[in-house]
Design a protein around this motif. Sequence first.
Motif, PDB file in Angstrom:
ATOM      1  N   ALA A 121      -9.663  29.726  28.856  1.00  0.00           N
ATOM      2  CA  ALA A 121      -8.866  29.933  30.212  1.00  0.00           C
ATOM      3  C   ALA A 121      -7.421  30.759  30.075  1.00  0.00           C
ATOM      4  CB  ALA A 121      -8.784  28.414  30.535  1.00  0.00           C
ATOM      5  N   TYR A 122      -6.867  30.287  28.980  1.00  0.00           N
ATOM      6  CA  TYR A 122      -5.482  31.017  28.859  1.00  0.00           C
ATOM      7  C   TYR A 122      -5.792  32.658  28.801  1.00  0.00           C
ATOM      8  CZ  TYR A 122      -1.036  32.240  26.934  1.00  0.00           C
ATOM      9  OH  TYR A 122       0.186  32.796  26.895  1.00  0.00           O
ATOM     10  N   ARG A 124      -8.070  34.444  30.115  1.00  0.00           N
ATOM     11  CA  ARG A 124      -8.405  34.742  31.227  1.00  0.00           C
ATOM     12  C   ARG A 124      -7.184  34.935  31.882  1.00  0.00           C
ATOM     13  NH1 ARG A 124     -13.012  31.730  30.187  1.00  0.00           N
ATOM     14  NH2 ARG A 124     -12.404  30.197  31.151  1.00  0.00           N
ATOM     15  N   THR A 125      -6.417  34.057  32.248  1.00  0.00           N
ATOM     16  CA  THR A 125      -5.040  34.182  32.839  1.00  0.00           C
ATOM     17  C   THR A 125      -4.078  35.550  32.371  1.00  0.00           C
ATOM     18  OG1 THR A 125      -4.797  31.820  33.057  1.00  0.00           O
ATOM     19  CG2 THR A 125      -2.791  33.296  33.228  1.00  0.00           C
ATOM     20  N   ARG A 126      -4.274  35.608  30.944  1.00  0.00           N
ATOM     21  CA  ARG A 126      -3.320  36.939  30.590  1.00  0.00           C
ATOM     22  C   ARG A 126      -4.043  37.969  31.035  1.00  0.00           C
ATOM     23  NH1 ARG A 126      -0.334  38.737  29.657  1.00  0.00           N
ATOM     24  NH2 ARG A 126      -0.103  39.646  27.756  1.00  0.00           N
ATOM     25  N   THR A 128      -5.738  38.688  33.690  1.00  0.00           N
ATOM     26  CA  THR A 128      -5.303  38.825  35.220  1.00  0.00           C
ATOM     27  C   THR A 128      -3.871  39.312  35.069  1.00  0.00           C
ATOM     28  OG1 THR A 128      -6.424  36.804  35.809  1.00  0.00           O
ATOM     29  CG2 THR A 128      -4.755  37.582  37.159  1.00  0.00           C
ATOM     30  N   GLU A 129      -3.220  38.984  34.349  1.00  0.00           N
ATOM     31  CA  GLU A 129      -1.693  39.532  34.299  1.00  0.00           C
ATOM     32  C   GLU A 129      -1.498  40.973  33.717  1.00  0.00           C
ATOM     33  OE1 GLU A 129       0.639  35.443  33.345  1.00  0.00           O
ATOM     34  OE2 GLU A 129       0.094  36.600  31.837  1.00  0.00           O
ATOM     35  N   TYR A 237     -11.072  43.544  35.975  1.00  0.00           N
ATOM     36  CA  TYR A 237     -11.213  42.288  35.517  1.00  0.00           C
ATOM     37  C   TYR A 237     -12.405  41.592  35.356  1.00  0.00           C
ATOM     38  CZ  TYR A 237     -10.180  37.311  35.352  1.00  0.00           C
ATOM     39  OH  TYR A 237     -10.097  35.926  35.215  1.00  0.00           O
TER      40      TYR A 237
END
Length: 249
Positions: A121-122, A124-126, A128-129, A237
């Motif tokens: 999950a982390y 995927r957040t990165r 996205t950024e 993405y």
Amino acid sequence: MSDFVRSWRTASTAAGWAFPAEWLLAEVIDVAESAVRGEDPAPALFCLGAARARAGAQLTEAVADLTAFHRVVHPEEGEPDPDAVPSRWLRSLSMGWADAVAEHIGATRVDDGLTGLTTGAYLRTRLTEVYQACEADGTAPAEHYGLVVVTVEVPDDLWLERAAAMVLVADTLHGVFSAGQTRTLVTPATAVVLTRLDPLLPSRVLAARRLVRHRLHQDGTDSAVVRMWLETLPSDYQSACGLLESLRH
């Protein structure tokens, strides 16, 4: 029904329940109904334990509340006694509480407790950024970022050895890729590093591969087969998420 719930709440408050206004939950009613009907409340207690955990109650508080419930069900037994509570009730409540806590931890932690690698999950957040930054700059992600993929293969009956090998892999990745890269555990046997591309990256990948194999040999886990390669990021993405998903199989 209302009299039973009122008596239970009074007994729980007397036993030390800190926030009486937060005591009543829908699951409390379910437990009370099972008791009034003469049914085994254990299944409902599992749900109550989970609800108590999600509401922030400690296990000791939930158990004290269960003791109060038992006292209301069996008033002939005198003062509340935790040792008198049926073990199946206590086990059901505790398992529900533990399951909810584990679910919460899994949803909120950003790193794996064994390896120290971040969660999917982390990552995927990165990602996205990264894609947002590339879009803002008008550049292609594949020109600047890649994923170093590491897999550990061992026989199915040697899963403990695989876990030990992944700890060594993670420790190596922490040492080699320590300049702001995102190091993530994708599966129990696969890790990835989100990193910027630069001329020295291939040599770092090679050094990491050699170091992992050397450390595994020293540790006596020669049965582990380590593969390491570089994947450039896809153009969007969703494709990147698809790439990560493919690594799970």
